[in-house]
Design a protein around this motif. Sequence first.
Motif, mmCIF file in Angstrom:
data_model
loop_
_atom_site.group_PDB
_atom_site.id
_atom_site.type_symbol
_atom_site.label_atom_id
_atom_site.label_comp_id
_atom_site.label_asym_id
_atom_site.label_seq_id
_atom_site.Cartn_x
_atom_site.Cartn_y
_atom_site.Cartn_z
ATOM 1 N N LEU A 179 -6.454 -9.836 5.886
ATOM 2 C CA LEU A 179 -6.223 -9.707 4.451
ATOM 3 C C LEU A 179 -5.389 -10.892 3.946
ATOM 4 C CD1 LEU A 179 -5.353 -5.901 4.222
ATOM 5 C CD2 LEU A 179 -7.427 -7.003 3.373
ATOM 6 N N PRO A 180 -5.631 -11.327 2.712
ATOM 7 C CA PRO A 180 -4.879 -12.467 2.170
ATOM 8 C C PRO A 180 -3.423 -12.100 1.927
ATOM 9 C CG PRO A 180 -6.272 -11.497 0.477
ATOM 10 C CD PRO A 180 -6.649 -10.817 1.760
ATOM 11 N N PRO A 181 -2.480 -12.933 2.352
ATOM 12 C CA PRO A 181 -1.056 -12.642 2.184
ATOM 13 C C PRO A 181 -0.584 -12.756 0.730
ATOM 14 C CG PRO A 181 -1.425 -14.158 4.005
ATOM 15 C CD PRO A 181 -2.699 -14.096 3.220
ATOM 16 N N VAL A 182 0.547 -12.115 0.481
ATOM 17 C CA VAL A 182 1.229 -12.139 -0.817
ATOM 18 C C VAL A 182 2.577 -12.823 -0.632
ATOM 19 C CG1 VAL A 182 2.326 -10.706 -2.589
ATOM 20 C CG2 VAL A 182 0.093 -10.038 -1.633
ATOM 21 N N VAL A 183 2.941 -13.717 -1.564
ATOM 22 C CA VAL A 183 4.223 -14.415 -1.508
ATOM 23 C C VAL A 183 5.033 -14.042 -2.748
ATOM 24 C CG1 VAL A 183 5.411 -16.640 -1.473
ATOM 25 C CG2 VAL A 183 3.271 -16.333 -0.183
ATOM 26 N N LEU A 184 6.223 -13.474 -2.532
ATOM 27 C CA LEU A 184 7.110 -13.071 -3.615
ATOM 28 C C LEU A 184 8.454 -13.777 -3.427
ATOM 29 C CD1 LEU A 184 6.423 -9.215 -3.462
ATOM 30 C CD2 LEU A 184 5.274 -10.902 -4.924
ATOM 31 N N VAL A 185 8.887 -14.514 -4.426
ATOM 32 C CA VAL A 185 10.139 -15.280 -4.337
ATOM 33 C C VAL A 185 11.078 -14.813 -5.439
ATOM 34 C CG1 VAL A 185 11.199 -17.556 -4.305
ATOM 35 C CG2 VAL A 185 8.867 -17.260 -3.421
ATOM 36 N N ASP A 186 12.231 -14.276 -5.037
ATOM 37 C CA ASP A 186 13.218 -13.760 -5.978
ATOM 38 C C ASP A 186 14.398 -14.721 -6.091
ATOM 39 O OD1 ASP A 186 14.447 -12.022 -7.729
ATOM 40 O OD2 ASP A 186 15.304 -10.759 -6.157
ATOM 41 N N GLU A 187 14.829 -14.984 -7.341
ATOM 42 C CA GLU A 187 15.980 -15.867 -7.612
ATOM 43 C C GLU A 187 15.790 -17.237 -6.956
ATOM 44 O OE1 GLU A 187 17.872 -14.972 -9.817
ATOM 45 O OE2 GLU A 187 18.168 -12.811 -9.783
ATOM 46 N N TYR A 188 14.631 -17.828 -7.186
ATOM 47 C CA TYR A 188 14.320 -19.127 -6.594
ATOM 48 C C TYR A 188 15.344 -20.194 -6.964
ATOM 49 C CZ TYR A 188 13.160 -21.718 -10.795
ATOM 50 O OH TYR A 188 13.265 -22.392 -11.981
ATOM 51 N N TRP A 210 -5.525 0.660 -2.467
ATOM 52 C CA TRP A 210 -4.233 0.728 -1.763
ATOM 53 C C TRP A 210 -4.288 0.051 -0.396
ATOM 54 C CZ3 TRP A 210 -0.051 1.645 -4.446
ATOM 55 C CH2 TRP A 210 -0.148 2.398 -5.623
ATOM 56 N N LYS A 211 -4.718 -1.207 -0.402
ATOM 57 C CA LYS A 211 -4.735 -1.988 0.835
ATOM 58 C C LYS A 211 -3.317 -2.405 1.217
ATOM 59 C CE LYS A 211 -9.334 -4.000 0.095
ATOM 60 N NZ LYS A 211 -10.101 -5.265 -0.078
ATOM 61 N N LYS A 212 -3.100 -2.602 2.504
ATOM 62 C CA LYS A 212 -1.794 -3.024 2.998
ATOM 63 C C LYS A 212 -1.846 -4.520 3.297
ATOM 64 C CE LYS A 212 1.829 -2.025 6.363
ATOM 65 N NZ LYS A 212 2.249 -1.204 7.532
ATOM 66 N N TYR A 213 -1.498 -5.316 2.292
ATOM 67 C CA TYR A 213 -1.500 -6.765 2.451
ATOM 68 C C TYR A 213 -0.235 -7.223 3.177
ATOM 69 C CZ TYR A 213 -5.143 -6.724 -1.179
ATOM 70 O OH TYR A 213 -6.286 -6.499 -1.892
ATOM 71 N N PRO A 214 -0.311 -8.309 3.924
ATOM 72 C CA PRO A 214 0.922 -8.891 4.483
ATOM 73 C C PRO A 214 1.734 -9.525 3.357
ATOM 74 C CG PRO A 214 -0.979 -10.284 4.996
ATOM 75 C CD PRO A 214 -1.524 -9.032 4.355
ATOM 76 N N VAL A 215 2.998 -9.156 3.256
ATOM 77 C CA VAL A 215 3.846 -9.623 2.155
ATOM 78 C C VAL A 215 4.993 -10.467 2.702
ATOM 79 C CG1 VAL A 215 5.383 -8.931 0.282
ATOM 80 C CG2 VAL A 215 3.289 -7.625 0.722
ATOM 81 N N PHE A 216 5.159 -11.659 2.128
ATOM 82 C CA PHE A 216 6.297 -12.530 2.432
ATOM 83 C C PHE A 216 7.223 -12.502 1.218
ATOM 84 C CE2 PHE A 216 2.863 -14.259 5.054
ATOM 85 C CZ PHE A 216 3.497 -14.342 6.297
ATOM 86 N N LYS A 217 8.291 -11.735 1.323
ATOM 87 C CA LYS A 217 9.268 -11.630 0.235
ATOM 88 C C LYS A 217 10.503 -12.446 0.614
ATOM 89 C CE LYS A 217 12.375 -8.413 -2.060
ATOM 90 N NZ LYS A 217 12.916 -7.024 -2.044
ATOM 91 N N LEU A 218 10.790 -13.457 -0.193
ATOM 92 C CA LEU A 218 11.913 -14.350 0.082
ATOM 93 C C LEU A 218 12.885 -14.307 -1.092
ATOM 94 C CD1 LEU A 218 13.236 -16.534 1.837
ATOM 95 C CD2 LEU A 218 11.788 -18.220 0.689
ATOM 96 N N SER A 219 14.109 -13.853 -0.831
ATOM 97 C CA SER A 219 15.132 -13.785 -1.875
ATOM 98 C C SER A 219 16.241 -14.787 -1.585
ATOM 99 C CB SER A 219 15.719 -12.373 -1.948
ATOM 100 O OG SER A 219 16.790 -12.345 -2.879
ATOM 101 N N GLY A 245 0.789 -1.226 0.000
ATOM 102 C CA GLY A 245 0.000 0.000 0.000
ATOM 103 C C GLY A 245 0.820 1.274 0.000
ATOM 104 N N ARG A 246 2.046 1.233 -0.506
ATOM 105 C CA ARG A 246 2.928 2.403 -0.486
ATOM 106 C C ARG A 246 2.592 3.341 -1.650
ATOM 107 N NH1 ARG A 246 7.763 2.016 2.130
ATOM 108 N NH2 ARG A 246 7.930 4.204 1.498
ATOM 109 N N LYS A 247 1.457 3.979 -1.544
ATOM 110 C CA LYS A 247 0.997 4.866 -2.608
ATOM 111 C C LYS A 247 1.987 5.996 -2.872
ATOM 112 C CE LYS A 247 -2.957 7.746 -3.955
ATOM 113 N NZ LYS A 247 -4.289 8.254 -3.565
ATOM 114 N N ASP A 248 2.691 6.436 -1.840
ATOM 115 C CA ASP A 248 3.624 7.545 -1.988
ATOM 116 C C ASP A 248 4.738 7.244 -2.987
ATOM 117 O OD1 ASP A 248 4.306 5.657 0.176
ATOM 118 O OD2 ASP A 248 6.150 6.837 0.345
ATOM 119 N N LEU A 249 5.110 5.976 -3.110
ATOM 120 C CA LEU A 249 6.183 5.592 -4.024
ATOM 121 C C LEU A 249 5.731 5.576 -5.482
ATOM 122 C CD1 LEU A 249 7.841 2.688 -2.006
ATOM 123 C CD2 LEU A 249 8.561 5.081 -2.157
ATOM 124 N N PHE A 250 4.421 5.650 -5.713
ATOM 125 C CA PHE A 250 3.876 5.607 -7.072
ATOM 126 C C PHE A 250 3.301 6.966 -7.480
ATOM 127 C CE2 PHE A 250 3.943 1.345 -5.420
ATOM 128 C CZ PHE A 250 4.350 0.562 -6.493
#
Length: 402
Positions: free
Chosen positions: A111-120, A48-57, A31-36
Amino acid sequence: MTHTDLYYFLSRPRRFGKSLLVSTLQYYFEGRKDLFSALAMEKLETEWKKYPVFKLSFAGNKYITEEDLADTLNLKLGEWERQYGLTPSDKSAWGVRFELLIKAAYESTGLPPVVLVDEYDAPLLDSMETPELQLTLKNEMRKLFSPLKDLGGILRFVFLTGISKFSQLSIFSELNNLKAITMNDEYAAICGITREDVLTQMQPEIQALANKNGLTYDGACNALQKQYDGYHFSKNSPNVYNPFSLINALSDKELANYWFSTGTPTILTRLMRKYKVDPVPFETGFEASQDMFDAPTETAKNPIPMLYQSGYLTIKSTKAGNRYVLGFPNNEVRLGFLKALMPYYAIDDVVDNDSFLLRFVDALEEKDIEKALVQIRAFMSGIPYNAEHKDENHYKAPQTTH
């Protein structure tokens, strides 16, 4: 993309902006509207909801033992467990721990979580030469991602990215609805910088480059195109520049080999030697079906899938019957690739061979044919007479392009 399918997979070469894309998705879902601000997204998104994000790199670490992967997962899962009020665990039941985390995040935020996986694929690429270790790491990562399908009802979005395309059975066996957008026309320019962007958004930087190098504006555009443009990631892909090289070139006002200087994967060099790669077809272009290059890396019988997925080859054109023509995307890759092959072609010291190339090119630029022939004779004299075990590639000197 964020309002259509649930599970996405994208592969792109290294330093093409995959991590930036993952970070952009992270901040969007947080929900970081300021960055956009002042961007199209600011108006397109209304909630611009603030979802829980699991970012795993998996980038930034080397995975040469099973413990290296365990350390990475324990560190990240432990951090999230503390964040959501769970007792941190050092057990390797990755899937169980991840499932509990996703449920805890959903219950605590509503809120439903988001899963983002970088360089899996980083652990799998690091272990390519040790099949037993690679299999172990595959199984451990399969444990981690196994809950994602069953938790689809409480997940908002899942996005996975990497360099190579390992078979879904390797890690994501349960995600049979994973949407691969790697060769989708709609997402061909999602990473990298298109030629249109360069010509419409970077005029001041191009002019500065031209001024420093004694070029006209059009000359600078042409030089940038030859050096860094030429990538195509689908049948109807626009022309895409290597973003890492382009940005560095405009910043430094130099047409240097930025991307290639960051290193060629050791496994790729060894594969090229193993299969006695001949660069001539790459220069002229060669036909290939999609399953010859957009294929699982670990089952490949030649280096073409890894060369394509790593960015050393690209789609040059398409033909009827779902056929493609592959080749070098640009001069930076062409020269860097040939330089990487030099130790295979010429057994002598690499520095000596580099010196030969420099002297030979100088002679050609001076239009001194006799001087160029002297360099060629000196180089050819280094070929041994006992050549009965040498293959054809030993006699092919790398080509230079000016």
